[in-house]
Design an enzyme around this catalytic site. Structure first.
Site, PDB file in Angstrom:
ATOM      1  N   ALA A 256      48.088  25.206  29.724  1.00 18.44           N
ATOM      2  CA  ALA A 256      49.114  25.983  30.698  1.00 18.44           C
ATOM      3  C   ALA A 256      50.402  25.928  29.765  1.00 18.44           C
ATOM      4  O   ALA A 256      50.695  25.151  28.955  1.00 18.44           O
ATOM      5  CB  ALA A 256      49.294  24.941  32.063  1.00 18.44           C
TER       6      ALA A 256
ATOM      7  N   GLY B 278      44.673  22.954  30.332  1.00 16.27           N
ATOM      8  CA  GLY B 278      44.426  24.084  31.132  1.00 16.27           C
ATOM      9  C   GLY B 278      43.386  25.058  30.475  1.00 16.27           C
ATOM     10  O   GLY B 278      42.340  25.664  30.920  1.00 16.27           O
TER      11      GLY B 278
ATOM     12  N   GLU C   8      39.944  23.467  30.470  1.00 11.56           N
ATOM     13  CA  GLU C   8      39.728  23.484  32.054  1.00 11.56           C
ATOM     14  C   GLU C   8      38.971  24.966  31.990  1.00 11.56           C
ATOM     15  O   GLU C   8      38.032  25.286  32.792  1.00 11.56           O
ATOM     16  CB  GLU C   8      40.871  23.399  32.968  1.00 11.56           C
ATOM     17  CG  GLU C   8      41.440  22.073  33.254  1.00 11.56           C
ATOM     18  CD  GLU C   8      42.557  21.758  34.034  1.00 11.56           C
ATOM     19  OE1 GLU C   8      42.055  21.491  35.538  1.00 11.56           O
ATOM     20  OE2 GLU C   8      43.694  22.195  33.863  1.00 11.56           O
TER      21      GLU C   8
ATOM     22  N   GLU D 166      47.495  16.176  29.555  1.00 14.43           N
ATOM     23  CA  GLU D 166      48.361  16.313  30.830  1.00 14.43           C
ATOM     24  C   GLU D 166      49.101  15.299  30.964  1.00 14.43           C
ATOM     25  O   GLU D 166      50.132  15.057  31.430  1.00 14.43           O
ATOM     26  CB  GLU D 166      47.527  16.643  32.091  1.00 14.43           C
ATOM     27  CG  GLU D 166      47.019  18.354  32.132  1.00 14.43           C
ATOM     28  CD  GLU D 166      45.675  18.564  31.452  1.00 14.43           C
ATOM     29  OE1 GLU D 166      45.322  17.563  30.703  1.00 14.43           O
ATOM     30  OE2 GLU D 166      45.280  19.647  31.849  1.00 14.43           O
TER      31      GLU D 166
HETATM   32  N1  DAK Z   1      52.692  26.118  26.098  1.00  9.95           N
HETATM   33  C1  DAK Z   1      53.619  26.914  25.542  1.00  9.95           C
HETATM   34  N2  DAK Z   1      53.702  26.820  24.169  1.00  9.95           N
HETATM   35  C2  DAK Z   1      52.841  26.347  23.475  1.00  9.95           C
HETATM   36  C3  DAK Z   1      51.765  25.630  24.001  1.00  9.95           C
HETATM   37  C4  DAK Z   1      51.721  25.261  25.330  1.00  9.95           C
HETATM   38  N3  DAK Z   1      50.810  24.804  25.813  1.00  9.95           N
HETATM   39  N4  DAK Z   1      50.970  24.809  22.911  1.00  9.95           N
HETATM   40  C5  DAK Z   1      51.688  25.670  21.736  1.00  9.95           C
HETATM   41  N5  DAK Z   1      52.625  26.518  22.120  1.00  9.95           N
HETATM   42  C6  DAK Z   1      53.605  27.211  21.159  1.00  9.95           C
HETATM   43  C7  DAK Z   1      54.563  26.194  20.424  1.00  9.95           C
HETATM   44  O1  DAK Z   1      55.697  25.728  21.308  1.00  9.95           O
HETATM   45  C8  DAK Z   1      54.796  27.088  19.182  1.00  9.95           C
HETATM   46  O2  DAK Z   1      55.785  27.999  19.780  1.00  9.95           O
HETATM   47  P1  DAK Z   1      57.270  28.228  19.084  1.00  9.95           P
HETATM   48  O3  DAK Z   1      57.850  26.866  18.645  1.00  9.95           O
HETATM   49  O4  DAK Z   1      56.688  28.868  17.376  1.00  9.95           O
HETATM   50  O5  DAK Z   1      57.952  29.189  19.718  1.00  9.95           O
HETATM   51  C9  DAK Z   1      53.549  27.654  18.944  1.00  9.95           C
HETATM   52  O6  DAK Z   1      52.711  27.817  20.366  1.00  9.95           O
HETATM   53  C10 DAK Z   1      52.836  27.203  17.961  1.00  9.95           C
HETATM   54  O7  DAK Z   1      52.455  25.720  18.166  1.00  9.95           O
HETATM   55  P2  DAK Z   1      52.693  24.779  17.262  1.00  9.95           P
HETATM   56  O8  DAK Z   1      53.940  25.059  16.235  1.00  9.95           O
HETATM   57  O9  DAK Z   1      53.187  23.364  18.034  1.00  9.95           O
HETATM   58  O10 DAK Z   1      51.413  24.438  16.578  1.00  9.95           O
HETATM   59  P3  DAK Z   1      50.874  23.190  15.801  1.00  9.95           P
HETATM   60  O11 DAK Z   1      49.557  23.771  15.033  1.00  9.95           O
HETATM   61  O12 DAK Z   1      51.716  22.600  14.862  1.00  9.95           O
HETATM   62  O13 DAK Z   1      50.348  22.346  16.869  1.00  9.95           O
HETATM   63  C11 DAK Z   1      49.201  22.003  18.877  1.00  9.95           C
HETATM   64  C12 DAK Z   1      49.217  22.700  17.651  1.00  9.95           C
HETATM   65  C13 DAK Z   1      48.188  22.631  19.808  1.00  9.95           C
HETATM   66  C14 DAK Z   1      48.882  20.601  18.730  1.00  9.95           C
HETATM   67  C15 DAK Z   1      50.735  21.761  19.682  1.00  9.95           C
HETATM   68  O14 DAK Z   1      51.059  23.120  19.860  1.00  9.95           O
HETATM   69  C16 DAK Z   1      50.520  21.277  21.119  1.00  9.95           C
HETATM   70  O15 DAK Z   1      50.466  19.968  21.137  1.00  9.95           O
HETATM   71  N6  DAK Z   1      50.631  21.887  22.031  1.00  9.95           N
HETATM   72  C17 DAK Z   1      50.734  21.461  23.377  1.00  9.95           C
HETATM   73  C18 DAK Z   1      49.410  21.230  24.011  1.00  9.95           C
HETATM   74  C19 DAK Z   1      49.262  20.660  25.353  1.00  9.95           C
HETATM   75  O16 DAK Z   1      50.123  19.602  25.809  1.00  9.95           O
HETATM   76  N7  DAK Z   1      48.666  21.268  26.311  1.00  9.95           N
HETATM   77  C20 DAK Z   1      48.587  20.850  27.616  1.00  9.95           C
HETATM   78  C21 DAK Z   1      49.752  21.655  28.423  1.00  9.95           C
HETATM   79  S1  DAK Z   1      49.489  20.880  30.128  1.00  9.95           S
HETATM   80  C22 DAK Z   1      48.677  23.200  37.127  1.00  9.95           C
HETATM   81  C23 DAK Z   1      47.226  23.314  36.676  1.00  9.95           C
HETATM   82  C24 DAK Z   1      47.002  22.810  35.321  1.00  9.95           C
HETATM   83  C25 DAK Z   1      48.290  22.643  34.295  1.00  9.95           C
HETATM   84  C26 DAK Z   1      49.116  22.927  34.917  1.00  9.95           C
HETATM   85  C27 DAK Z   1      49.483  23.120  36.348  1.00  9.95           C
HETATM   86  N8  DAK Z   1      48.826  23.522  38.453  1.00  9.95           N
HETATM   87  C28 DAK Z   1      47.816  23.801  39.434  1.00  9.95           C
HETATM   88  C29 DAK Z   1      50.336  23.951  38.794  1.00  9.95           C
HETATM   89  C30 DAK Z   1      47.696  22.358  33.227  1.00  9.95           C
HETATM   90  C31 DAK Z   1      48.682  21.787  32.364  1.00  9.95           C
HETATM   91  C32 DAK Z   1      48.469  21.753  31.004  1.00  9.95           C
HETATM   92  O17 DAK Z   1      47.689  22.540  30.409  1.00  9.95           O
END
Ligand code: DAK
Length: 258
Positions: A65, A110, A113, A133
């Site tokens: 997400a 997400g 998911e 998460e």
């Molecule tokens: N959201 C927004 N932007 C993201 C992102 C994300 N999840 N993942 C990556 N990006 C963006 C980065 O911020 C970066 O943007 P700029 O800085 O260039 O503007 C760009 O994508 C490239 O990413 P990186 O520079 O970080 O790329 P790397 O290869 O160095 O790293 C990575 C890749 C996948 C390891 C890293 O980007 C990372 O750790 N990303 C976050 C992964 C994460 O934690 N995902 C889980 C998110 S929480 C809900 C239901 C479900 C959910 C929420 C609410 N409700 C029912 C309300 C679910 C929650 C989640 O999914």
């Protein structure tokens, strides 16, 4: 239909839907969900395909997400996000045609998911998958806490969700999260090959298999067995052309035509 974050193409009877927000690793925000809901609601398109393959543009399948968008959420926008997200995930799970996730790269939170709401997952050997998460003080909120244990058992699901660390595609394959691995760069090709094989099967039987498995998981095994017998019996009604064609084709030593 014009989309900003989705690309769709058809190859024969296989639909390829590509999440196209590579600058944010295809992170899911409300706009992406709205477009997905709109696409999945389009009955004409869905009826024109036999299998849907979902993949991501660039180096990620979906990195979760949208964390940036979450910063600005109010109670209302968080609720709206949750509602539309859940709608989309259920639309995928309940689609009449089989859905394959072609996991070309990161499938996190997400994003994993979404892959779990598909029927089958093919992953690039270089992909990383996980539920991070917990690192953000969140829990998987699109039914991941339910879909993951049903797929890999409670212990494996707890392990993945509590540690919040990514795993390799090979580990995901061993756990049963992923059903097939593909060399990097060929994940779409391998997924399409699989989709092609599935597309040659009886559409009615595929729809029923999906319905039986998904609905059966919510029932006791006794009730699920009854449901299966009922549907099996219905296949022998006179109007069941695909069953008739399948059996006749076998006896006539030819390929079925459906
Ligand atoms: N959201 C927004 N932007 C993201 C992102 C994300 N999840 N993942 C990556 N990006 C963006 C980065 O911020 C970066 O943007 P700029 O800085 O260039 O503007 C760009 O994508 C490239 O990413 P990186 O520079 O970080 O790329 P790397 O290869 O160095 O790293 C990575 C890749 C996948 C390891 C890293 O980007 C990372 O750790 N990303 C976050 C992964 C994460 O934690 N995902 C889980 C998110 S929480 C809900 C239901 C479900 C959910 C929420 C609410 N409700 C029912 C309300 C679910 C929650 C989640 O999914």
């Amino acid at each position: 239909m014009h989309f900003n974050y989705l690309k769709f193409e058809k190859r024969d009877k296989i639909g390829i839907l590509t999440l196209n927000r590579p600058e944010a690793l295809n992170a899911l925000n409300e706009d992406v969900f709205k477009e997905l809901a709109c696409f999945l609601d389009d009955k004409e398109t869905i009826q024109s395909i036999r299998v849907l393959v979902i993949t991501g543009e660039g180096k990620a399948f979906i990195a979760g997400a949208d964390i940036k968008a979450m910063q600005e959420y109010s109670t209302q926008t968080a609720y709206d996000f949750s509602e539309i997200g859940k709608k989309v995930f259920d639309q995928i799970a309940n689609l009449d045609v089989p859905v394959i996730a072609a996991i070309n790269g990161f499938a996190l939170g997400g994003g994993l998911e979404l892959a779990l709401s598909c029927d089958i997952r093919v992953a690039s050997e270089k992909a990383r998958l996980g539920m991070p998460e917990v690192n953000l003080g969140l829990i998987p909120g699109f039914n991941g806490t339910q879909r993951l244990p049903r797929l890999v058992g409670a212990g494996n699901a707890m392990y993945l969700m509590m540690l919040g660390e990514g795993i390799t595609a090979g580990e995901a394959y061993q756990l049963g999260v992923v059903q097939k691995l593909a060399p990097p760069e060929t994940v779409l090709e391998v997924s399409l090959e699989l989709a092609g094989k599935i597309a040659s099967k009886s559409p009615n039987a595929l729809r029923l298999i999906k319905e039986m498995v998904r609905n059966g998981l919510e029932l006791s095994s006794k009730d699920a067995g009854k449901m299966e017998s009922k549907e099996f019996g219905r296949l022998f009604k006179e109007d069941q052309k695909e069953r008739e064609e399948g059996v006749t084709a076998f006896l006539e030593k030819r390929k079925p035509n459906w």
